[in-house]
Design a protein around this motif. Structure first.
Motif, mmCIF file in Angstrom:
data_model
loop_
_atom_site.group_PDB
_atom_site.id
_atom_site.type_symbol
_atom_site.label_atom_id
_atom_site.label_comp_id
_atom_site.label_asym_id
_atom_site.label_seq_id
_atom_site.Cartn_x
_atom_site.Cartn_y
_atom_site.Cartn_z
ATOM 1 N N ASN A 69 0.810 -1.231 0.000
ATOM 2 C CA ASN A 69 0.000 0.000 0.000
ATOM 3 C C ASN A 69 0.838 1.275 0.000
ATOM 4 O O ASN A 69 0.477 2.273 0.630
ATOM 5 N N ASP A 70 1.926 1.285 -0.724
ATOM 6 C CA ASP A 70 2.812 2.439 -0.760
ATOM 7 C C ASP A 70 2.172 3.588 -1.543
ATOM 8 O O ASP A 70 1.630 3.371 -2.629
ATOM 9 N N PRO A 71 2.218 4.821 -1.015
ATOM 10 C CA PRO A 71 1.589 5.958 -1.712
ATOM 11 C C PRO A 71 2.213 6.257 -3.066
ATOM 12 O O PRO A 71 1.531 6.781 -3.958
ATOM 13 N N ARG A 72 3.507 5.963 -3.256
ATOM 14 C CA ARG A 72 4.120 6.175 -4.572
ATOM 15 C C ARG A 72 3.458 5.290 -5.627
ATOM 16 O O ARG A 72 3.266 5.699 -6.779
ATOM 17 N N GLU A 73 3.121 4.096 -5.220
ATOM 18 C CA GLU A 73 2.458 3.161 -6.132
ATOM 19 C C GLU A 73 1.013 3.570 -6.377
ATOM 20 O O GLU A 73 0.486 3.448 -7.489
ATOM 21 N N LYS A 74 0.369 4.094 -5.341
ATOM 22 C CA LYS A 74 -1.046 4.448 -5.421
ATOM 23 C C LYS A 74 -1.292 5.653 -6.323
ATOM 24 O O LYS A 74 -2.328 5.735 -6.997
#
Length: 222
Positions: A69-74
């Motif tokens: 759930n990494d924000p960079r991925e999101k």
């Protein structure tokens, strides 16, 4: 990626070195940080003791570490072949995975997008995300059989990831899923040649019980 170096640890030997010298994700990260990248690949290590996994997106001189759930991925986006801006990631709280493209801004800055965005890397990424989501919606825990199914779905079989009917153009030669906690492994491989060739993901998976040779403590990092 375009940033490469010969001054480093060849990645195949390096992953083996990590597995030999680390017993947790923290130790695996420490080993990784004290050795050098040579080329851009996505790697992932999983820990039975931590019940968790970590992705490393790499290029020479730089590694980006990812958990679930990494924000960079999101928040990552890309422009598709039609010129439309689309979300590139769909992370979830309790799973982490990768195909062939990256999500860290530094990694993406020198990445050859033609190797992923307009091939099937993004499609395979979302196949994994959707399958994980389907199991969650059906309240089915993801065990070894479900993980093997996810692995088989994204194996390149031909024109349709969900069918083994037409395998022309497929190239999946090995399909493996390992559960460190139980030390069980499911593996399948390609068979035949020419018109009779069959993708690994379309063949029978064989179960191996590694507990005959090692303990869960010895499994450590995979």
């Amino acid at each position: 990626g375009s940033v490469e170096s010969f001054v480093g640890f060849p990645w195949v030997l390096r992953l083996r070195y990590v597995m030999e010298n680390a017993g947790s994700l923290a130790e695996a990260k420490s080993v990784w940080m004290h050795t050098n990248n040579t080329v851009g690949f996505n790697h992932m290590v999983a820990s039975a003791s931590d019940q968790n996994a970590m992705v490393m997106e790499t290029r020479a001189g730089y590694t980006a570490y990812f958990g679930a759930n990494d924000p960079r991925e999101k928040t990552a986006t890309y422009v598709d072949a039609s010129g439309s801006k689309r979300l590139l990631g769909a992370p979830v709280p309790e799973a982490v995975w990768r195909t062939n493209h990256g999500y860290d801004p530094v990694i993406r800055g020198t990445y050859d997008e033609s190797q992923a965005l307009f091939t099937d890397s993004v499609h395979r990424y979302f196949l994994i995300s959707d399958t994980v989501g389907d199991y969650a919606s059906a309240r089915v825990p993801i065990g070894l059989a479900q993980a093997a199914n996810i692995t088989s779905v994204v194996g390149a079989k031909g024109h349709d990831f969900f069918s083994c009917a037409d395998q022309c153009g497929g190239w999946n030669i090995l399909s493996v899923t390992f559960e460190p906690e139980s030390l069980r492994l499911y593996a399948s491989w390609e068979d035949g040649s020419g018109a009779s060739w069959s993708s690994a993901a379309c063949n029978t998976y064989v179960e191996f019980d590694l507990g005959q040779w090692i303990t869960s403590a010895q499994a450590g990092i995979v």
